[in-house]
Design a protein around this motif. Structure first.
Motif, mmCIF file in Angstrom:
data_model
loop_
_atom_site.group_PDB
_atom_site.id
_atom_site.type_symbol
_atom_site.label_atom_id
_atom_site.label_comp_id
_atom_site.label_asym_id
_atom_site.label_seq_id
_atom_site.Cartn_x
_atom_site.Cartn_y
_atom_site.Cartn_z
ATOM 1 N N GLN A 39 -83.210 -9.007 20.588
ATOM 2 C CA GLN A 39 -83.771 -10.183 19.819
ATOM 3 C C GLN A 39 -83.319 -9.822 18.178
ATOM 4 N N GLY A 40 -82.791 -10.965 17.738
ATOM 5 C CA GLY A 40 -82.026 -10.945 16.401
ATOM 6 C C GLY A 40 -82.991 -10.911 15.337
ATOM 7 N N GLN A 41 -82.613 -10.366 14.207
ATOM 8 C CA GLN A 41 -83.415 -10.232 13.012
ATOM 9 C C GLN A 41 -82.721 -10.815 11.660
ATOM 10 N N LEU A 42 -83.181 -11.527 10.889
ATOM 11 C CA LEU A 42 -82.767 -11.854 9.758
ATOM 12 C C LEU A 42 -83.345 -11.683 8.534
ATOM 13 N N VAL A 43 -82.913 -10.943 7.584
ATOM 14 C CA VAL A 43 -83.506 -10.442 6.359
ATOM 15 C C VAL A 43 -82.916 -10.815 5.182
ATOM 16 N N GLU A 44 -83.692 -11.765 4.452
ATOM 17 C CA GLU A 44 -83.252 -12.364 3.307
ATOM 18 C C GLU A 44 -83.457 -11.007 1.989
ATOM 19 N N SER A 45 -82.665 -11.306 0.882
ATOM 20 C CA SER A 45 -82.792 -10.310 -0.321
ATOM 21 C C SER A 45 -82.064 -11.350 -1.436
ATOM 22 N N GLY A 46 -82.645 -10.590 -2.643
ATOM 23 C CA GLY A 46 -81.765 -11.403 -3.800
ATOM 24 C C GLY A 46 -82.405 -12.040 -4.483
ATOM 25 N N GLY A 47 -83.832 -12.532 -4.099
ATOM 26 C CA GLY A 47 -84.552 -13.436 -4.839
ATOM 27 C C GLY A 47 -85.207 -12.970 -6.176
ATOM 28 N N GLY A 48 -85.585 -13.481 -6.826
ATOM 29 C CA GLY A 48 -86.147 -13.109 -8.156
ATOM 30 C C GLY A 48 -86.589 -14.340 -8.970
ATOM 31 N N SER A 49 -86.822 -13.803 -10.255
ATOM 32 C CA SER A 49 -87.102 -14.939 -11.342
ATOM 33 C C SER A 49 -86.073 -14.909 -12.429
ATOM 34 N N VAL A 50 -85.669 -16.408 -12.755
ATOM 35 C CA VAL A 50 -84.601 -16.449 -13.681
ATOM 36 C C VAL A 50 -84.977 -17.727 -14.822
ATOM 37 N N GLN A 51 -84.397 -17.780 -15.729
ATOM 38 C CA GLN A 51 -84.473 -18.931 -16.733
ATOM 39 C C GLN A 51 -83.523 -20.043 -16.123
ATOM 40 N N ALA A 52 -83.912 -21.338 -16.466
ATOM 41 C CA ALA A 52 -83.219 -22.292 -16.201
ATOM 42 C C ALA A 52 -81.629 -22.161 -16.999
ATOM 43 N N GLY A 53 -80.770 -22.561 -15.763
ATOM 44 C CA GLY A 53 -79.083 -22.463 -16.176
ATOM 45 C C GLY A 53 -78.691 -21.085 -15.706
ATOM 46 N N GLY A 54 -79.836 -20.192 -15.300
ATOM 47 C CA GLY A 54 -79.130 -18.883 -14.857
ATOM 48 C C GLY A 54 -78.602 -19.030 -13.383
ATOM 49 N N SER A 55 -78.134 -17.650 -12.913
ATOM 50 C CA SER A 55 -77.621 -17.612 -11.315
ATOM 51 C C SER A 55 -78.386 -16.490 -10.689
ATOM 52 N N LEU A 56 -78.340 -16.787 -9.356
ATOM 53 C CA LEU A 56 -78.866 -15.742 -8.509
ATOM 54 C C LEU A 56 -77.994 -15.802 -7.114
ATOM 55 N N ARG A 57 -77.836 -14.669 -6.660
ATOM 56 C CA ARG A 57 -77.111 -14.650 -5.167
ATOM 57 C C ARG A 57 -78.004 -14.147 -4.208
ATOM 58 N N LEU A 58 -78.458 -14.831 -3.191
ATOM 59 C CA LEU A 58 -79.151 -14.640 -1.896
ATOM 60 C C LEU A 58 -78.392 -13.960 -0.898
ATOM 61 N N SER A 59 -78.776 -13.005 -0.194
ATOM 62 C CA SER A 59 -78.112 -12.401 0.948
ATOM 63 C C SER A 59 -78.884 -12.605 2.199
#
Length: 122
Positions: free
Chosen positions: A1-21
């Motif tokens: 059985q496969g599993q997917l785990v997300e990371s990289g979320g958070g809080s940021v101000q408008a105009g900012g950047s995030l990278r999710l994995s």
């Protein structure tokens, strides 16, 4: 059985950047298309982006085109979502999913992660 785990979320101000994995474990997802979806409070889950198993084909929701980039590293069993120029309306829980083809429908994806929260403040 496969599993997917997300990371990289958070809080940021408008105009900012995030990278999710999204890291896959338990099985190889190299032969699967991978997608990112999001769900804001009180709203339905919606398609954000998807990428084919080879990485040669991608698709994006109109609302994120030019701001978000999906990519994958099959050697690491990981898919990424680079999010730039974030807006408050991008606030949602972001989910990754694996399916057979690059499609926008939720029903086209068999495996799902638990999600990661992204909050964009104005």
């Amino acid at each position: 059985q496969g599993q997917l785990v997300e990371s990289g979320g958070g809080s940021v101000q408008a105009g900012g950047s995030l990278r999710l994995s999204c890291e896959a474990s338990g099985r190889t997802f190299g032969a699967y298309a991978m997608g990112w979806f999001r769900q804001a409070p009180g709203k339905e889950r919606e398609f954000v982006a998807a990428i084919s198993w080879s990485g040669s084909s991608t698709d994006y929701a109109d609302s994120v085109k030019g701001r978000f980039t999906i990519s994958r590293d099959n050697a690491k069993n990981t898919v990424y979502l680079q999010m730039n120029s974030l807006k408050p309306e991008d606030t949602a829980v972001y989910y990754c999913a694996a399916g057979r083809q690059v499609v926008v429908e939720i029903s086209g994806y068999r495996y799902w992660g638990q999600g990661t929260q992204v909050t964009v403040s104005s």
